[in-house]
Write an enzyme that holds these catalytic residues in place. Structure first.
Site, PDB file in Angstrom:
ATOM      1  N   MET A 156     123.362  24.854 -58.995  1.00 37.65           N
ATOM      2  CA  MET A 156     123.697  24.950 -57.808  1.00 37.65           C
ATOM      3  C   MET A 156     124.691  26.030 -57.397  1.00 37.65           C
ATOM      4  SD  MET A 156     122.806  23.318 -54.969  1.00 37.65           S
ATOM      5  CE  MET A 156     122.726  21.694 -54.377  1.00 37.65           C
ATOM      6  N   GLY A 157     124.268  27.250 -57.440  1.00 38.53           N
ATOM      7  CA  GLY A 157     125.197  28.292 -57.047  1.00 38.53           C
ATOM      8  C   GLY A 157     124.690  28.643 -55.858  1.00 38.53           C
ATOM      9  N   ARG A 158     125.018  30.105 -55.450  1.00 39.62           N
ATOM     10  CA  ARG A 158     124.426  30.631 -54.445  1.00 39.62           C
ATOM     11  C   ARG A 158     123.099  30.507 -53.801  1.00 39.62           C
ATOM     12  NH1 ARG A 158     128.314  34.955 -56.705  1.00 39.62           N
ATOM     13  NH2 ARG A 158     126.638  35.191 -58.273  1.00 39.62           N
ATOM     14  N   ILE A 159     122.110  30.804 -54.781  1.00 37.17           N
ATOM     15  CA  ILE A 159     120.775  30.438 -54.448  1.00 37.17           C
ATOM     16  C   ILE A 159     120.494  29.210 -54.463  1.00 37.17           C
ATOM     17  CG2 ILE A 159     118.505  31.344 -55.115  1.00 37.17           C
ATOM     18  CD1 ILE A 159     119.675  33.943 -56.281  1.00 37.17           C
ATOM     19  N   THR A 237     112.826  30.758 -60.782  1.00 33.25           N
ATOM     20  CA  THR A 237     112.989  32.005 -60.056  1.00 33.25           C
ATOM     21  C   THR A 237     114.340  32.676 -60.469  1.00 33.25           C
ATOM     22  OG1 THR A 237     113.949  31.037 -58.053  1.00 33.25           O
ATOM     23  CG2 THR A 237     111.688  31.579 -57.953  1.00 33.25           C
ATOM     24  N   SER A 238     114.545  31.900 -61.755  1.00 33.53           N
ATOM     25  CA  SER A 238     116.012  32.499 -62.221  1.00 33.53           C
ATOM     26  C   SER A 238     115.672  33.690 -63.250  1.00 33.53           C
ATOM     27  CB  SER A 238     116.745  31.569 -63.015  1.00 33.53           C
ATOM     28  OG  SER A 238     116.034  30.989 -64.218  1.00 33.53           O
ATOM     29  N   ARG A 239     115.488  33.425 -64.643  1.00 32.92           N
ATOM     30  CA  ARG A 239     114.855  34.372 -65.495  1.00 32.92           C
ATOM     31  C   ARG A 239     114.010  33.817 -66.514  1.00 32.92           C
ATOM     32  NH1 ARG A 239     116.644  37.710 -62.954  1.00 32.92           N
ATOM     33  NH2 ARG A 239     118.333  39.169 -63.301  1.00 32.92           N
ATOM     34  N   GLU A 268     108.891  40.773 -69.240  1.00 37.16           N
ATOM     35  CA  GLU A 268     108.364  41.062 -68.143  1.00 37.16           C
ATOM     36  C   GLU A 268     108.032  42.821 -68.375  1.00 37.16           C
ATOM     37  OE1 GLU A 268     110.892  40.238 -65.051  1.00 37.16           O
ATOM     38  OE2 GLU A 268     110.662  38.321 -65.347  1.00 37.16           O
ATOM     39  N   HIS A 287     108.043  38.802 -60.392  1.00 38.69           N
ATOM     40  CA  HIS A 287     109.520  39.014 -60.256  1.00 38.69           C
ATOM     41  C   HIS A 287     109.895  39.678 -58.700  1.00 38.69           C
ATOM     42  CE1 HIS A 287     113.515  39.518 -62.501  1.00 38.69           C
ATOM     43  NE2 HIS A 287     113.838  39.186 -61.336  1.00 38.69           N
TER      44      HIS A 287
HETATM   45  N1  NDP Z   1     113.780  35.913 -59.239  1.00 36.64           N
HETATM   46  C1  NDP Z   1     114.612  36.899 -58.496  1.00 36.64           C
HETATM   47  O1  NDP Z   1     114.293  38.089 -58.218  1.00 36.64           O
HETATM   48  C2  NDP Z   1     116.035  36.635 -58.652  1.00 36.64           C
HETATM   49  C3  NDP Z   1     116.439  35.968 -59.409  1.00 36.64           C
HETATM   50  N2  NDP Z   1     117.780  35.655 -59.802  1.00 36.64           N
HETATM   51  C4  NDP Z   1     118.634  34.814 -60.946  1.00 36.64           C
HETATM   52  O2  NDP Z   1     119.388  33.812 -60.204  1.00 36.64           O
HETATM   53  C5  NDP Z   1     120.427  33.711 -60.998  1.00 36.64           C
HETATM   54  C6  NDP Z   1     121.376  33.095 -60.024  1.00 36.64           C
HETATM   55  O3  NDP Z   1     122.032  33.640 -59.070  1.00 36.64           O
HETATM   56  P1  NDP Z   1     123.082  33.161 -58.008  1.00 36.64           P
HETATM   57  O4  NDP Z   1     122.676  31.675 -57.391  1.00 36.64           O
HETATM   58  O5  NDP Z   1     123.623  34.109 -57.216  1.00 36.64           O
HETATM   59  O6  NDP Z   1     124.169  32.836 -59.233  1.00 36.64           O
HETATM   60  P2  NDP Z   1     125.469  31.865 -59.226  1.00 36.64           P
HETATM   61  O7  NDP Z   1     126.491  32.274 -60.220  1.00 36.64           O
HETATM   62  O8  NDP Z   1     125.925  31.796 -57.723  1.00 36.64           O
HETATM   63  O9  NDP Z   1     124.938  30.443 -59.331  1.00 36.64           O
HETATM   64  C7  NDP Z   1     124.603  30.225 -60.751  1.00 36.64           C
HETATM   65  C8  NDP Z   1     124.722  28.686 -61.034  1.00 36.64           C
HETATM   66  O10 NDP Z   1     124.321  28.144 -62.231  1.00 36.64           O
HETATM   67  C9  NDP Z   1     125.200  27.178 -62.723  1.00 36.64           C
HETATM   68  N3  NDP Z   1     124.958  27.299 -64.267  1.00 36.64           N
HETATM   69  C10 NDP Z   1     125.528  28.351 -65.113  1.00 36.64           C
HETATM   70  N4  NDP Z   1     125.180  28.084 -66.531  1.00 36.64           N
HETATM   71  C11 NDP Z   1     124.716  26.609 -66.178  1.00 36.64           C
HETATM   72  C12 NDP Z   1     124.387  25.859 -67.413  1.00 36.64           C
HETATM   73  N5  NDP Z   1     124.501  26.267 -68.503  1.00 36.64           N
HETATM   74  N6  NDP Z   1     123.904  24.707 -66.873  1.00 36.64           N
HETATM   75  C13 NDP Z   1     123.902  24.382 -65.695  1.00 36.64           C
HETATM   76  N7  NDP Z   1     124.173  25.250 -64.631  1.00 36.64           N
HETATM   77  C14 NDP Z   1     124.714  26.173 -65.037  1.00 36.64           C
HETATM   78  C15 NDP Z   1     126.557  27.406 -62.277  1.00 36.64           C
HETATM   79  O11 NDP Z   1     127.464  26.437 -62.103  1.00 36.64           O
HETATM   80  P3  NDP Z   1     128.434  26.230 -63.284  1.00 36.64           P
HETATM   81  O12 NDP Z   1     129.339  27.381 -63.686  1.00 36.64           O
HETATM   82  O13 NDP Z   1     129.264  25.106 -62.581  1.00 36.64           O
HETATM   83  O14 NDP Z   1     127.547  25.598 -64.278  1.00 36.64           O
HETATM   84  C16 NDP Z   1     126.214  28.096 -60.689  1.00 36.64           C
HETATM   85  O15 NDP Z   1     126.321  27.191 -59.758  1.00 36.64           O
HETATM   86  C17 NDP Z   1     120.823  35.230 -61.344  1.00 36.64           C
HETATM   87  O16 NDP Z   1     121.921  35.045 -62.330  1.00 36.64           O
HETATM   88  C18 NDP Z   1     119.546  35.882 -61.344  1.00 36.64           C
HETATM   89  O17 NDP Z   1     118.906  35.682 -63.073  1.00 36.64           O
HETATM   90  C19 NDP Z   1     118.813  36.233 -58.527  1.00 36.64           C
HETATM   91  C20 NDP Z   1     118.157  36.877 -57.721  1.00 36.64           C
HETATM   92  C21 NDP Z   1     116.819  37.279 -57.658  1.00 36.64           C
HETATM   93  O1  LIG Z   2     116.174  39.344 -60.731  1.00 40.49           O
HETATM   94  C1  LIG Z   2     116.907  39.713 -59.626  1.00 40.49           C
HETATM   95  C2  LIG Z   2     118.159  39.743 -59.806  1.00 40.49           C
HETATM   96  O2  LIG Z   2     118.975  40.232 -58.613  1.00 40.49           O
HETATM   97  O3  LIG Z   2     119.041  39.263 -60.369  1.00 40.49           O
END
Ligand code: NDP
Ligand SMILES: O=CC(=O)O
Length: 321
Positions: A156-159, A237-239, A268, A287
């Protein structure tokens, strides 16, 4: 004094190149849709003062150890798992990424994938294109409801938060899992914190929004998939490597979960022969989470600006290390 040298690992629009050329010598990989070759990157990184890169460039320890003058690496992405940030820090190289600017666009795509997976949109499009639409039928292409279902957001981060805001508009029940709970989000979105087991066993939709790290490698493995409801949908949609693709294939084929919507894959790009694509209950995208025209333009501008900041000797504004 000589102008600093910047290498851009993918062909960028002229205005982005010009932004850098005002004060730097710039060279750019020729292609937009082919990643820079390892050999060219090794050659360039040796001489470059700054590197403008993206998610498909592997900037590992071996690559970074070739750098002799590098001061800043700016990646046109928020995720930076492709960059060895420890080695960069040890070498005094600043690394910048593009958070926030892509949050809403990526959340839109995540929700689109969730809706497409639940309501079998890709299958419906195929039916029409293949001329297979016989007649209206009572249970033809029936999907699962989104409204009032439970969404479990892992990360539950930015996205993640932006996805949760969309889910609340669909009257969904929102649970989430992070390493640290977020009481402000619980209050503003009515979301509840859950342990991984609770999230997996009770959610109708499981959305993965964490970064890719050692800790999140195969976070969704066979064991996690077995805990999910049979009628549940997984959205990633993460990795790619946050999910064990072999285990996912087996779970989908065995009917352990209902469907999956994937924008990212372990290796990929994938080809049409990827096993997951043989399954009708997989909706796959190449992606494109942040791929809107406005957002990609802003990400490119931001990446160029990070380079200019770093080359001026300033701390880059979105510093990873
Ligand atoms: N498909 C696409 O094109 C895109 C993919 N992405 C992917 O989305 C990811 C997230 O981006 P964004 O939301 O900006 O990042 P943020 O850092 O804002 O959010 C990541 C969240 O993940 C949580 N987190 C990290 N490690 C763990 C864990 N081990 N277990 C549970 N929760 C965890 C963090 O909380 P906490 O630290 O409290 O655990 C945090 O709330 C990027 O890193 C990227 O890989 C992003 C943009 C586009
Ligand atoms: O996957 C895309 C990113 O911005 O990270």
């Amino acid at each position: 004094m000589d102008e600093p040298y910047v290498f851009i690992t993918r062909r960028m629009p002229e205005d982005i190149k010009a932004r850098l050329e005002a004060s730097c010598r710039v060279s750019m990989w020729e292609y937009e849709d082919i990643p820079v070759s390892k050999g060219r990157l090794e050659e360039e990184i040796k001489h470059a003062d700054a590197l403008f890169c993206n998610v498909s460039d592997n900037i590992d320890n071996e690559m970074l150890n070739k750098a002799e003058h590098l001061k800043v690496i700016a990646t046109m992405a928020v995720g930076y798992n492709n960059i060895d940030i420890q080695t960069a820090a040890d070498k005094g190289i600043q690394v910048a990424h593009t958070p926030d600017v892509l949050t809403e666009t990526t959340a839109d795509l995540t929700f689109a994938l969730l809706m497409a997976s639940a309501r079998r949109i890709a299958e419906g499009i195929d039916v029409i294109r293949n001329n297979e639409w016989g007649a209206w039928a009572p249970f033809f292409l029936t999907g699962r409801d989104i409204h009032h279902a439970r969404i479990g957001i892992i990360g539950m981060g930015r996205i993640g938060e932006a996805v949760a805001r969309r889910a609340s508009g669909f009257n969904m029940d929102i649970v989430y899992h992070n390493r640290s709970p977020k009481p402000d989000v619980e209050e503003s979105l009515g979301a509840s914190y859950a342990g991984m087991d609770e999230l997996l066993t009770t959610s109708d939709f499981v959305c993965v929004q964490t970064p890719y790290t050692k800790e999140t490698h195969h976070l969704i493995d066979g064991n996690a998939l077995q805990k999910m409801k049979k009628n549940a949908v997984l959205i990633n949609t993460s990795r790619g490597a946050v999910v064990d693709e072999t285990a996912l294939y087996e779970a989908l084929q065995a009917g352990e979960i209902r469907a999956a919507g994937l924008d990212v894959f372990e290796k990929e790009p994938i080809g049409a022969d990827h096993p997951l694509l043989t399954l009708p209950n997989v909706t796959a995208l190449p992606h494109i989470g942040s791929a809107s025209e406005d957002t990609r333009q802003k990400m490119a501008e931001m990446t160029a600006d990070h380079i200019l900041e770093g080359l001026r000797g300033d701390t880059v504004s979105n510093k990873v290390v």
